[in-house]
Design an enzyme around this catalytic site. Structure first.
Site, PDB file in Angstrom:
ATOM      1  N   ASN A 114     -17.124 -76.544  14.759  1.00  0.00           N
ATOM      2  CA  ASN A 114     -16.646 -77.604  15.602  1.00  0.00           C
ATOM      3  C   ASN A 114     -17.916 -77.968  16.827  1.00  0.00           C
ATOM      4  OD1 ASN A 114     -15.174 -79.851  15.079  1.00  0.00           O
ATOM      5  ND2 ASN A 114     -13.717 -78.917  16.533  1.00  0.00           N
ATOM      6  N   LYS A 166     -44.019 -72.090 -11.495  1.00  0.00           N
ATOM      7  CA  LYS A 166     -44.710 -73.569 -11.644  1.00  0.00           C
ATOM      8  C   LYS A 166     -45.227 -73.790 -13.025  1.00  0.00           C
ATOM      9  CE  LYS A 166     -44.162 -72.295  -6.801  1.00  0.00           C
ATOM     10  NZ  LYS A 166     -43.346 -73.209  -6.236  1.00  0.00           N
ATOM     11  N   LYS A 168     -42.258 -75.712 -11.431  1.00  0.00           N
ATOM     12  CA  LYS A 168     -41.191 -75.454 -11.197  1.00  0.00           C
ATOM     13  C   LYS A 168     -40.280 -75.993 -12.141  1.00  0.00           C
ATOM     14  CE  LYS A 168     -40.876 -76.570  -6.294  1.00  0.00           C
ATOM     15  NZ  LYS A 168     -39.973 -76.658  -5.303  1.00  0.00           N
ATOM     16  N   LYS A 192     -40.355 -65.236  -9.873  1.00  0.00           N
ATOM     17  CA  LYS A 192     -38.856 -65.732  -9.556  1.00  0.00           C
ATOM     18  C   LYS A 192     -39.269 -66.858  -9.791  1.00  0.00           C
ATOM     19  CE  LYS A 192     -37.621 -67.222  -4.956  1.00  0.00           C
ATOM     20  NZ  LYS A 192     -38.175 -69.153  -5.742  1.00  0.00           N
ATOM     21  N   GLU A 195     -36.070 -72.277  -5.780  1.00  0.00           N
ATOM     22  CA  GLU A 195     -34.981 -72.120  -6.193  1.00  0.00           C
ATOM     23  C   GLU A 195     -34.070 -73.616  -7.058  1.00  0.00           C
ATOM     24  OE1 GLU A 195     -37.804 -74.330  -3.926  1.00  0.00           O
ATOM     25  OE2 GLU A 195     -37.343 -72.525  -3.885  1.00  0.00           O
ATOM     26  N   HIS A 285     -33.128 -66.855  -1.455  1.00  0.00           N
ATOM     27  CA  HIS A 285     -34.334 -67.466  -1.695  1.00  0.00           C
ATOM     28  C   HIS A 285     -32.757 -68.566  -0.263  1.00  0.00           C
ATOM     29  CE1 HIS A 285     -36.308 -71.518  -1.226  1.00  0.00           C
ATOM     30  NE2 HIS A 285     -37.416 -70.610  -1.789  1.00  0.00           N
ATOM     31  N   ARG A 286     -33.584 -69.446   0.801  1.00  0.00           N
ATOM     32  CA  ARG A 286     -33.033 -69.306   1.985  1.00  0.00           C
ATOM     33  C   ARG A 286     -33.017 -71.393   1.731  1.00  0.00           C
ATOM     34  NH1 ARG A 286     -37.377 -69.191   6.861  1.00  0.00           N
ATOM     35  NH2 ARG A 286     -39.526 -69.324   6.491  1.00  0.00           N
ATOM     36  N   HIS A 318     -36.480 -64.645   1.608  1.00  0.00           N
ATOM     37  CA  HIS A 318     -37.235 -65.525   2.572  1.00  0.00           C
ATOM     38  C   HIS A 318     -37.680 -65.787   3.829  1.00  0.00           C
ATOM     39  CE1 HIS A 318     -39.006 -66.660  -2.206  1.00  0.00           C
ATOM     40  NE2 HIS A 318     -38.053 -66.183  -1.819  1.00  0.00           N
ATOM     41  N   SER A 370     -43.733 -66.058   1.408  1.00  0.00           N
ATOM     42  CA  SER A 370     -44.257 -66.534  -0.201  1.00  0.00           C
ATOM     43  C   SER A 370     -44.868 -68.261   0.829  1.00  0.00           C
ATOM     44  CB  SER A 370     -43.156 -67.113  -0.392  1.00  0.00           C
ATOM     45  OG  SER A 370     -42.900 -67.693  -1.315  1.00  0.00           O
TER      46      SER A 370
END
EC number: 4.1.1.39
Length: 468
Positions: A114, A166, A168, A192, A195, A285-286, A318, A370
């Site tokens: 908050n 890719k 992707k 991979k 994401e 993955h972030r 990552h 990456s």
């Protein structure tokens, strides 16, 4: 007076306690506070402590029904930030009883829930957290960790190699599986899902999982190495996410993937528990992190999000490259890379680490480099990240002029050359380019890759820098 007295009172009377000695069970936080003009730093720091623990804007009679001294957050130290006008680091200690055990969700709801919209502050950033041993012990942490992962994969003494498939979005499942096969066959350890590959009209998740599993088993049979593809289980509901993870396990693949910030900590922790119980590795993955961590004076620093992930659970995450196209300054990046991998990390302000952190043998997380990296970066990456890392080349594999498999060969040869040279005592920082050049003599694939990417650099100043 001791009795109840209505009215608004200054936070610092209750919540600023410079004489407080922190307990080893306290959760400690370092906030970068930018107060509104005219608000003294002690009041701003105390306001943060109050609003993220027991405080509210006025005195309430129900305060008398509990022991505020036992439950309140305390701002115990304030220091000005060097080189910045009107910015302070406020240190806040929270009693452990304020937090639910084993819940990263609750920890964040309390500490950053908050207070970031608070009017008396112009900006607020959570720079670091010290998680006490007693709280760490309530978390399972990563499903397997670095050592168990190496044992499962039977790969030692070098970084692992990955590649994001890719384009992707837009490939059919069959063609996607073909790209996976070629990369793994060429010498990568992992491929991979991007994401944002979940389950879209052009490629539903079940079809992708099936064709990727076929690619994994075919390439394993041909190379004699264990292979994996991060099957993205992220979904719109937790139930759907679990359904995908269960299907991956039924296929017998080694690893699944989750977007932990968009998916949420509750979903992530559930998935991490499932992965440990069922022998699946978990790649994290972030996605969305920069919306939270990129501004220097507001938000949450990535080192905090990284610590939270180690508690919630993930085997890879990552964490920037230092050398590619995405954000990451060397000292700061290595600071949180150590927080992910090591068991005990000393306070080191030169690397942005505000507190000493003891993980008491919670498994470690492999950092994933990456984003915009290619064969010429290999010596620097090997030098910076060391063996316990995953180096991921998307375009740096698939952009090879001869195709995916030769692109994978080029990366594997470059990596093996760097590791060999390092083990022979050569200095990768100074001799890196020479080591790569020597290797091109016996690898036409690497020579072709070196030719394509010889000029490409992504040179911009880092946004995330240390204070002077």
């Amino acid at each position: 007076s001791v009795g109840f007295k209505a009215g608004v009172k200054e936070y610092k009377l209750t919540y600023y306690t410079p004489e407080y000695e922190t307990k080893e069970t306290d959760i400690l936080a370092a906030f970068r506070v930018t107060p509104q003009p005219g608000v003294p730093p002690e009041e701003a720091g105390a306001a943060v402590a109050a609003e993220s623990s027991t405080g509210t804007w006025t005195t309430v009679w129900t305060d008398g029904l509990t022991s505020l001294d036992r439950y309140k957050g305390r701002c115990y130290h304030i220091e000005p930030v060097a080189g910045e006008e009107d910015q302070y680091i406020a240190y806040v200690a929270y009693p452990l009883d304020l937090f639910e055990e084993g819940s990263v969700t609750n920890m964040f709801t309390s500490i950053v829930g908050n207070v970031f919209g608070f009017k008396a502050l112009r900006a607020l950033r959570l720079e670091d957290l010290r998680i006490p041993i007693s709280y760490v012990k309530t978390f399972q942490g990563p499903p397997h960790g670095i050592q168990v992962e190496r044992d499962k994969l039977n790969k030692y003494g070098r970084p692992l190699l990955g590649c994001t498939i890719k384009p992707k979005l837009g490939l059919s499942a069959k063609n996607y599986g073909r790209a996976v096969y070629e990369c793994l066959r060429g010498g990568l350890d992992f491929t991979k899902d991007d994401e944002n590959v979940n389950s879209q009209p052009f490629m539903r998740w079940r079809d992708r999982f099936l064709f990727c599993a076929e690619a994994i088993f075919k390439s394993q049979a041909e190379t004699g190495e264990i292979k994996g593809h991060y099957l993205n289980a992220t979904a719109g509901t937790c139930e759907e996410m679990m359904k995908r993870a269960i299907f991956a396990r039924e296929l017998g693949v080694p690893i699944v993937m989750h977007d932990y910030l968009t998916g949420g900590f509750t979903a992530n922790t559930s998935l991490a528990h499932y992965c440990r119980d069922n022998g699946l590795l978990l790649h994290i993955h972030r996605a969305m992190h920069a919306x939270i961590d990129r501004q220097k004076n507001h938000g949450i620093h990535f080192r905090v999000l990284a610590k939270a992930l180690r508690m919630s659970g993930g085997d890879h995450i990552h964490s920037g490259t230092v050398v590619g196209k995405l954000e990451g300054e060397r000292d700061i990046t290595l600071g949180f890379v150590d927080l992910l991998r090591d068991d005990y990390i000393e306070k080191d302000r030169a690397r942005g680490i505000y507190f000493t952190q003891d993980w008491v043998s919670l498994p470690g997380v492999l950092p994933v480099a990456s984003g915009g990296i290619h064969v010429w970066h290999m010596p620097a990456l090997t030098e910076i990240f060391g063996d316990d890392s995953v180096l991921q080349f998307g375009g740096g594999t698939l952009g090879h002029p001869w195709g995916n498999a030769p692109g994978a060969v080029a990366n594997r040869v470059a990596l093996e050359a760097c590791v060999k040279x390092r083990n022979e005592g050569r200095d990768l920082a100074t001799e890196g380019n020479e080591i790569i050049r020597e290797a091109t003599k016996w690898s036409p694939e690497l020579a072709a890759a070196c030719e394509v990417w010889k000029e490409i650099t992504x040179n911009f100043a880092a946004v995330d820098t240390l204070d002077p």
